[in-house]
Structures are given as structure tokens and as C-alpha cells.
Design a protein around this motif. Structure first.
Motif, PDB file in Angstrom:
ATOM      1  N   ALA A 143       0.831  -1.208   0.000  1.00  0.00           N
ATOM      2  CA  ALA A 143       0.000   0.000   0.000  1.00  0.00           C
ATOM      3  C   ALA A 143       0.865   1.257   0.000  1.00  0.00           C
ATOM      4  CB  ALA A 143      -0.933  -0.012   1.209  1.00  0.00           C
ATOM      5  N   VAL A 144       1.900   1.291   0.829  1.00  0.00           N
ATOM      6  CA  VAL A 144       2.771   2.467   0.916  1.00  0.00           C
ATOM      7  C   VAL A 144       3.533   2.665  -0.393  1.00  0.00           C
ATOM      8  CG1 VAL A 144       4.798   3.432   2.080  1.00  0.00           C
ATOM      9  CG2 VAL A 144       2.984   2.373   3.421  1.00  0.00           C
ATOM     10  N   ALA A 145       4.049   1.580  -0.961  1.00  0.00           N
ATOM     11  CA  ALA A 145       4.858   1.688  -2.184  1.00  0.00           C
ATOM     12  C   ALA A 145       4.071   2.225  -3.362  1.00  0.00           C
ATOM     13  CB  ALA A 145       5.454   0.324  -2.532  1.00  0.00           C
ATOM     14  N   THR A 146       2.751   1.973  -3.385  1.00  0.00           N
ATOM     15  CA  THR A 146       1.954   2.324  -4.567  1.00  0.00           C
ATOM     16  C   THR A 146       1.052   3.540  -4.372  1.00  0.00           C
ATOM     17  OG1 THR A 146       0.235   0.767  -3.849  1.00  0.00           O
ATOM     18  CG2 THR A 146       1.893  -0.063  -5.397  1.00  0.00           C
ATOM     19  N   SER A 147       0.824   3.962  -3.146  1.00  0.00           N
ATOM     20  CA  SER A 147      -0.143   5.034  -2.914  1.00  0.00           C
ATOM     21  C   SER A 147       0.499   6.406  -2.997  1.00  0.00           C
ATOM     22  CB  SER A 147      -0.785   4.871  -1.531  1.00  0.00           C
ATOM     23  OG  SER A 147       0.194   5.001  -0.517  1.00  0.00           O
ATOM     24  N   GLY A 148      -0.329   7.434  -3.251  1.00  0.00           N
ATOM     25  CA  GLY A 148       0.188   8.793  -3.314  1.00  0.00           C
ATOM     26  C   GLY A 148       1.326   8.874  -4.309  1.00  0.00           C
ATOM     27  N   ARG A 149       2.433   9.457  -3.872  1.00  0.00           N
ATOM     28  CA  ARG A 149       3.652   9.412  -4.680  1.00  0.00           C
ATOM     29  C   ARG A 149       4.314   8.061  -4.446  1.00  0.00           C
ATOM     30  NH1 ARG A 149       9.286  12.880  -3.758  1.00  0.00           N
ATOM     31  NH2 ARG A 149      10.496  11.699  -5.297  1.00  0.00           N
ATOM     32  N   PRO A 150       4.391   7.200  -5.458  1.00  0.00           N
ATOM     33  CA  PRO A 150       4.983   5.882  -5.249  1.00  0.00           C
ATOM     34  C   PRO A 150       6.454   5.989  -4.844  1.00  0.00           C
ATOM     35  CG  PRO A 150       3.749   5.952  -7.305  1.00  0.00           C
ATOM     36  CD  PRO A 150       3.874   7.366  -6.833  1.00  0.00           C
ATOM     37  N   GLY A 151       6.968   4.901  -4.298  1.00  0.00           N
ATOM     38  CA  GLY A 151       8.369   4.890  -3.901  1.00  0.00           C
ATOM     39  C   GLY A 151       8.757   3.572  -3.279  1.00  0.00           C
ATOM     40  N   PRO A 152      10.016   3.456  -2.866  1.00  0.00           N
ATOM     41  CA  PRO A 152      10.502   2.187  -2.322  1.00  0.00           C
ATOM     42  C   PRO A 152      10.209   2.030  -0.836  1.00  0.00           C
ATOM     43  CG  PRO A 152      12.317   3.741  -2.493  1.00  0.00           C
ATOM     44  CD  PRO A 152      11.103   4.437  -3.054  1.00  0.00           C
ATOM     45  N   VAL A 153       9.983   0.792  -0.436  1.00  0.00           N
ATOM     46  CA  VAL A 153       9.802   0.402   0.959  1.00  0.00           C
ATOM     47  C   VAL A 153      10.891  -0.613   1.289  1.00  0.00           C
ATOM     48  CG1 VAL A 153       8.311  -0.909   2.514  1.00  0.00           C
ATOM     49  CG2 VAL A 153       7.332   0.872   1.062  1.00  0.00           C
ATOM     50  N   VAL A 154      11.413  -0.530   2.501  1.00  0.00           N
ATOM     51  CA  VAL A 154      12.449  -1.460   2.960  1.00  0.00           C
ATOM     52  C   VAL A 154      11.917  -2.247   4.148  1.00  0.00           C
ATOM     53  CG1 VAL A 154      14.755  -1.679   3.946  1.00  0.00           C
ATOM     54  CG2 VAL A 154      14.317   0.052   2.186  1.00  0.00           C
ATOM     55  N   LEU A 155      11.978  -3.569   4.062  1.00  0.00           N
ATOM     56  CA  LEU A 155      11.606  -4.441   5.170  1.00  0.00           C
ATOM     57  C   LEU A 155      12.809  -5.306   5.540  1.00  0.00           C
ATOM     58  CD1 LEU A 155       8.005  -5.645   4.214  1.00  0.00           C
ATOM     59  CD2 LEU A 155       8.651  -3.862   5.846  1.00  0.00           C
ATOM     60  N   ALA A 156      13.256  -5.165   6.797  1.00  0.00           N
ATOM     61  CA  ALA A 156      14.369  -5.968   7.299  1.00  0.00           C
ATOM     62  C   ALA A 156      13.829  -7.228   7.964  1.00  0.00           C
ATOM     63  CB  ALA A 156      15.199  -5.154   8.286  1.00  0.00           C
ATOM     64  N   LEU A 157      14.484  -8.365   7.698  1.00  0.00           N
ATOM     65  CA  LEU A 157      13.996  -9.675   8.126  1.00  0.00           C
ATOM     66  C   LEU A 157      15.053 -10.346   9.011  1.00  0.00           C
ATOM     67  CD1 LEU A 157      12.825 -10.900   4.583  1.00  0.00           C
ATOM     68  CD2 LEU A 157      11.498  -9.565   6.257  1.00  0.00           C
ATOM     69  N   PRO A 158      14.931 -10.259  10.339  1.00  0.00           N
ATOM     70  CA  PRO A 158      15.888 -10.951  11.200  1.00  0.00           C
ATOM     71  C   PRO A 158      15.961 -12.436  10.864  1.00  0.00           C
ATOM     72  CG  PRO A 158      14.543  -9.435  12.483  1.00  0.00           C
ATOM     73  CD  PRO A 158      13.947  -9.482  11.115  1.00  0.00           C
ATOM     74  N   GLU A 159      17.177 -12.942  10.807  1.00  0.00           N
ATOM     75  CA  GLU A 159      17.389 -14.311  10.336  1.00  0.00           C
ATOM     76  C   GLU A 159      16.631 -15.326  11.172  1.00  0.00           C
ATOM     77  OE1 GLU A 159      21.192 -17.273   9.372  1.00  0.00           O
ATOM     78  OE2 GLU A 159      21.507 -15.234  10.106  1.00  0.00           O
ATOM     79  N   ASP A 160      16.631 -15.144  12.504  1.00  0.00           N
ATOM     80  CA  ASP A 160      15.960 -16.126  13.352  1.00  0.00           C
ATOM     81  C   ASP A 160      14.435 -16.001  13.272  1.00  0.00           C
ATOM     82  OD1 ASP A 160      16.350 -13.608  14.587  1.00  0.00           O
ATOM     83  OD2 ASP A 160      15.952 -14.438  16.569  1.00  0.00           O
ATOM     84  N   MET A 161      13.927 -14.792  12.987  1.00  0.00           N
ATOM     85  CA  MET A 161      12.484 -14.631  12.809  1.00  0.00           C
ATOM     86  C   MET A 161      11.991 -15.463  11.630  1.00  0.00           C
ATOM     87  SD  MET A 161      10.030 -13.064  10.748  1.00  0.00           S
ATOM     88  CE  MET A 161      10.933 -11.829   9.812  1.00  0.00           C
ATOM     89  N   LEU A 162      12.799 -15.568  10.587  1.00  0.00           N
ATOM     90  CA  LEU A 162      12.385 -16.285   9.381  1.00  0.00           C
ATOM     91  C   LEU A 162      12.254 -17.789   9.589  1.00  0.00           C
ATOM     92  CD1 LEU A 162      14.488 -14.391   6.681  1.00  0.00           C
ATOM     93  CD2 LEU A 162      12.035 -14.196   7.099  1.00  0.00           C
ATOM     94  N   THR A 163      12.882 -18.312  10.636  1.00  0.00           N
ATOM     95  CA  THR A 163      12.754 -19.750  10.906  1.00  0.00           C
ATOM     96  C   THR A 163      11.777 -20.042  12.042  1.00  0.00           C
ATOM     97  OG1 THR A 163      14.694 -19.646  12.370  1.00  0.00           O
ATOM     98  CG2 THR A 163      15.077 -20.243  10.056  1.00  0.00           C
ATOM     99  N   ASP A 164      11.232 -18.998  12.678  1.00  0.00           N
ATOM    100  CA  ASP A 164      10.180 -19.219  13.672  1.00  0.00           C
ATOM    101  C   ASP A 164       8.973 -19.882  13.016  1.00  0.00           C
ATOM    102  OD1 ASP A 164      11.647 -18.086  15.687  1.00  0.00           O
ATOM    103  OD2 ASP A 164      10.564 -16.168  15.697  1.00  0.00           O
ATOM    104  N   GLU A 165       8.355 -20.827  13.698  1.00  0.00           N
ATOM    105  CA  GLU A 165       7.118 -21.445  13.223  1.00  0.00           C
ATOM    106  C   GLU A 165       5.960 -20.891  14.039  1.00  0.00           C
ATOM    107  OE1 GLU A 165       7.193 -25.662  13.017  1.00  0.00           O
ATOM    108  OE2 GLU A 165       8.867 -25.728  11.615  1.00  0.00           O
TER     109      GLU A 165
END
Length: 549
Positions: free
Chosen positions: A144-166
Motif C-alpha cells: 500500500a505504501v509503495a503504490t499510494s500517493g507518490r509511489p516509492g521504495p519500501v524497505v523491510l528488514a527480516l531478522p534471520e531467526d524470525m524467518l525460521t520461527d514457526e
């Protein structure tokens, strides 16, 4: 129960993502593993800056966020070049960055960067996803942020251990676009301003256009006999051979067009910010109070009135604004039709390439040959440098989604963009123009083109110097050359070494056959054009500039 990596990919699928550009890293292996079981096209690149530029190109040509994935630290900082382009060019993009594990943050762990501090200036929104259960929420918001109003880039950081949480969480849903529509009163005011004008002019720019909205605006311009210019590197927004086209308002603007903009009594800025480069350093339209009556249509209300105080401000994306013009017609035949025709004629004269110049290779006949021998839907890409003038001034764009070039003036963009464009539109011809300095900023992505069998054609205009900087250097410090000479490889041999096709052009008449061989090869190709460094612009030599001409 799903891992964070699986939830990331599920959310991408829910939002219609079909392709991802990446450089792999151990920090987000869980995401790469989840991608293995999807139909998402993963384009593996050779440097993170090139991957981010490919994602930018996808966003630029489709209007949907380009997706890029990189690893932490140096991977992320390499990608920042593409972030800056997307920010200044208003391109929707989402950059996913693998991050250090949560319990190691704020210790300067291996390759640690705090991205909210590092990237806030070059992104619309920067966030860390610390809880895997919130992944659907964060990714829906990112789209929504990337495409609304004036479009632009969004950055999402993904902690390595969060990605393996179930975890167990809600199923991701696609984002819902939010649009602002022009009011009836605003359209009536616009009609009144047009009816009262004697020397109106429209300047198209920005993003959030579509092929349909470009076509609909063309019909509106025809009804009102309006002269239409395009902003810097947004030339694909209007057919250059249409009788209403007046030229592009960019670097090295046609003086005749510049005069018309200054002397207009009504200027409609539609879709763009009209920033430093297209406005000739804010001289064509003065900031903060223009001499012309100004209508500014832009999708982000925070931009309206920020640089120029408009007489009529309309917060709307181009597509929604153009839809509101469908029934707007003049009460009587406009009185400026002859002026519009004269402006188009001035553009045609301005866009005729010169036939001669210093050295054995003349770029004028080369670009003229390309005009006659490439389809209308050919996509042209480029980065930054004086060589780009040969495309922007002399190529006549005819159709939407045929141009990918950074308005931010970033070198190295053309080749990654060409790779991305060919992956997106494999049936269309894609031609990258690059200078010798520009090409080697991201020349390694030629290997990506070879790996995925993407037969782009790259024209490397090689004059052995950083040409734009040398031009300014000779103007300001004549005869004192410093830090602008280059030593280059044999670009044709480099193409062959990568597994592509290579050609070298040392005389003008060699180009046509070289291009046809490159096209027939079915491989990614480099055509090195050896240009005399004296041919610094289409109309001036280095000696002219050194001598103050």
C-alpha cells in the motif's frame, strides 16, 4: 504452523508477485527455500545494486512494486543505489533485507546495519519485522505504501531467526489501493482556465500512468488542440509524432520549447513534480510563485504547493484525473491550434540528428538508422552521461512502456534495466545505450542476461572518458584535465567472454551490419561504438567548450 520465510512468500503470492530479483545470502535462506515451491520467477543477479535497479525497472514499466531481495550489511548498502533511483523517480519497489538475529542487534554484529537510521532518506517506509505473526500485516502495508500517493521504495528488514520461527497467523490478503479523485468543481475550474487561456501548455510527468490513461489523455489533448510536452525521461507518455507533441522538458531543452513554457499564460503540470532538471533549475517555472497560471495535478497532496504555488491544485493520480476529463470539451474551437502545430514542427526540426561531426563514427546517422529499423514497441534503456542525449533528443518514442531511464541521473542503470525489461517482455526488442563509464558500473549483469538467455542489445558509446564530467571540467577549468580519463577493456571481446555476441564499430557505415548480426545471433550482445572524445555533444566539441563557444 508456518515459518516466517513461508509467510513472506505466501504474502507475495497473495499480492500477485510474479518475479523477484535477488542476490542470495545466508541471512534469508528460509525465504529462498520457500520460493523453491512457487511459480515466482527468481532472477539471480551479480550485484545488489543491479538487482535493485532491475526491480525498479519492473515497477517503472508495470506500475506494480518491483521486488528485490538482498542480504544484510554490504548487500543492503550495495542495493541503496537502486533505492535512491526509485525514491527520486517515484517508482514502487519493495526491498527485503536479511538482518542479523534479534538477540545480536545493537552489538555491531556481523554485517549489522540499523536500516531505519540508514535508509529513511531514500525510502518511503523502513521497518523491521520482529514477529513472524505480523508478516501479513507488514507486507500488505508495504504494498500500500509503495503504490499510494507518490509511489516509492519500501524497505523491510527480516531478522534471520524470525524467518525460521514457526507460528500460526492470519492468511495474507492482497493490498487494497486507495485513490484520490478530482472533484467536479476542480474540473469545472480547469475548464474555465483553459477557456480563458491564449497560450496554454501541458507538461506530462511522473508515474502511475497506464497505456489506457495515456491514450485517454491524448484524446483530451486533441479535443482542446493542446501542445503537450513530456518531462525529463518521461517521454513515453506521449507519441512524439503526434501533431500535438511539443518536445521534452529536460536537460538541454529545445530553446524554442523553453521560450514557449516561459511565455505560456497557463501551464498544466500533470503527474510530475517538475523538479530541478526538467525545470532548468526552476527557471522555466519560477519557484515559489510562477509567472504563468499553474494547474498542478499530483497524487500526493504534500507535494502540491511545496515548490510551486499553483492556481489550481488537484490531488489525484494521472489515471484518475484523466478519467475525469472524458466529457470535458471546449465550447468553441480553441484559438491556439496554429501555435500547437508550430511547436510540433519546431520539435521535428530539433529532433533531426546531425549528419556530421568529429571522428570516423557519427552518432547522428546511427540513431537515424535505428529509428528506421526498430519496432515502435522497442524498449530503450540507459543510465547517465552525455551519450544519453542521442536517445533522449533524437529517438522518437511512440508508445507507453518503451522507456526505462533514471530521472535521478544515476550511472549504471541501463544494463540491469535492459535485463529486467527483456525478462518482463521477452517478445519485444530491448536496446540499452551506455557510455563506457556507465556500462562498467553494472556491466557484470551482462552475465545475468547470458544465464537467462535474454538477447538484449547494448550499444556502448566508448569515448575513453567520463564525458559529462570532462565537458564541465573543460568549461570551468580549461586545459586542466584531472580524473576523467578512462582505460577500457575490449567490450566486444568481453561480451564473447561472458558467452554473448560482440561487435566493434570504428566507422559509421559499419554499424548497421553489426546491429543486424547482433540481432540475428539470438544472444545478449554488446556493440562497442568507438566515438571520438571531441564529439562531446551532438552540436559541440570539447575544443568548442574549452574555447568558450
Amino acid at each position: 504452523m508456518k515459518t516466517g520465510g513461508q509467510l513472506i512468500v505466501d504474502a507475495l503470492v497473495a499480492n500477485g508477485v510474479k518475479r523477484v530479483a535477488c542476490v542470495p545470502g545466508e541471512s534469508y535462506l528460509a525465504v529462498l527455500d520457500a520460493l523453491h515451491d512457487t511459480d515466482i520467477d527468481v532472477l539471480v543477479c551479480r550485484q545488489e545494486g543491479g538487482a535493485a535497479m532491475m526491480a525498479d525497472c519492473w515497477g517503472r514499466l508495470t506500475g506494480q512494486p518491483g521486488i528485490c531481495m538482498v542480504t544484510r550489511g554490504p548487500g543492503a548498502t550495495n542495493a541503496s543505489a537502486g533505492l535512491h533511483i526509485a525514491r527520486q523517480d517515484s517508482i514502487p519497489m519493495i526491498l527485503f533485507i536479511g538482518q542479523v538475529q534479534r538477540d545480536a542487534r545493537e552489538r555491531e554484529a556481523f554485517q549489522e546495519v540499523e536500516y531505519r537510521r540508514a535508509f529513511t532518506e531514500v525510502a518511503k517506509w523502513v521497518a523491521d519485522i520482529d514477529d513472524a505473526r505480523r508478516i501479513p500485516e507488514f507486507i500488505t502495508r508495504a504494498f500500500a505504501v509503495a503504490t499510494s500517493g507518490r509511489p516509492g521504495p519500501v524497505v523491510l528488514a527480516l531478522p534471520e531467526d524470525m524467518l525460521t520461527d514457526e507460528v500460526e497467523t492470519v492468511e495474507a490478503r492482497p493490498y487494497m489501493p486507495v485513490e484520490a479523485h478530482p472533484g467536479r468543481k476542480q474540473i469545472e475550474e480547469l475548464a474555465g482556465l483553459l477557456e480563458a487561456a491564449e497560450r496554454p501548455l501541458v507538461i506530462l510527468g511522473g508515474t502511475r500512468w497506464s497505456e489506457a490513461s495515456v491514450s485517454a489523455f491524448t484524446a483530451f489533448a486533441e479535443r482542446w488542440s493542446l501542445p503537450v510536452a513530456c518531462s525529463f525521461r518521461r517521454q513515453m507518455l506521449f507519441d512524439h509524432l503526434h501533431p500535438n507533441y511539443a518536445g521534452d522538458s529536460g536537460i538541454g531543452i529545445n530553446p524554442a520549447l523553453g521560450k514557449e513554457i516561459r511565455e505560456a499564460d497557463l501551464v498544466v503540470l500533470l503527474g510530475g513534480r517538475y523538479s530541478e532538471m526538467p525545470s532548468s533549475t526552476y527557471s522555466l517555472i519560477q519557484s515559489p510563485y510562477p509567472q504563468q497560471k499553474l494547474v498542478h495535478v499530483y497524487p500526493d497532496p504534500s507535494e502540491l504547493g511545496r515548490v510551486y504555488r499553483p492556481d489550481l491544485a488537484i490531488s489525484a493520480a494521472p489515471e484518475d484525473f484523466v478519467a475525469a476529463l472524458e466529457d470535458l470539451a471546449p465550447k468553441t474551437a480553441p484559438g491556439w491550434a496554429a501555435r500547437t502545430a508550430a511547436m510540433h514542427q519546431a520539435y521535428l526540426v530539433w529532433s533531426m540528428p546531425p549528419k556530421s561531426g568529429p571522428g570516423d563514427v557519427q552518432m547522428g546517422p546511427i540513431v537515424a538508422w535505428l529509428e528506421e529499423n526498430t519496432p515502435e514497441d522497442t524498449i530503450f534503456t540507459n543510465g547517465a552521461g552525455n551519450y544519453a542525449t542521442w536517445v533522449h533528443r533524437f529517438h522518437r518514442f511512440r508508445r507507453f512502456a518503451t522507456q526505462a531511464a533514471p530521472t535521478s541521473g544515476s550511472m549504471g542503470y541501463g544494463l540491469p534495466a535492459a535485463v529486467a525489461a527483456k525478462r518482463l517482455f521477452p517478445e519485444r526488442e530491448v536496446i540499452c545505450f551506455a557510455g563506457d563509464g556507465c556500462f562498467l558500473m553494472h556491466g557484470q549483469e551482462f552475465a545475468t542476461a547470458v544465464r537467462y538467455n535474454l538477447p538484449i542489445i547494448t550499444v556502448v558509446v566508448n569515448n575513453g572518458i567520463y564525458g559529462t564530467i570532462r565537458m564541465h571540467q573543460e568549461r570551468d577549468y580549461p586545459g586542466r584535465v584531472s580524473a576523467t580519463d578512462l582505460t577500457n577493456p575490449d567490450f566486444a571481446a568481453l561480451a564473447v567472454a561472458y558467452g554473448g555476441h560482440g561487435e566493434t564499430v570504428e566507422k559509421t557505415e559499419e554499424f548497421a551490419a553489426a546491429f543486424l548480426r547482433a540481432r540475428a545471433s539470438g544472444k545478449p550482445a554488446i556493440i562497442e561504438v568507438k566515438l571520438d572524445p571531441e564529439a562531446i555533444t551532438p552540436t559541440r566539441t570539447l575544443s568548442d567548450i574549452r574555447g568558450g563557444k
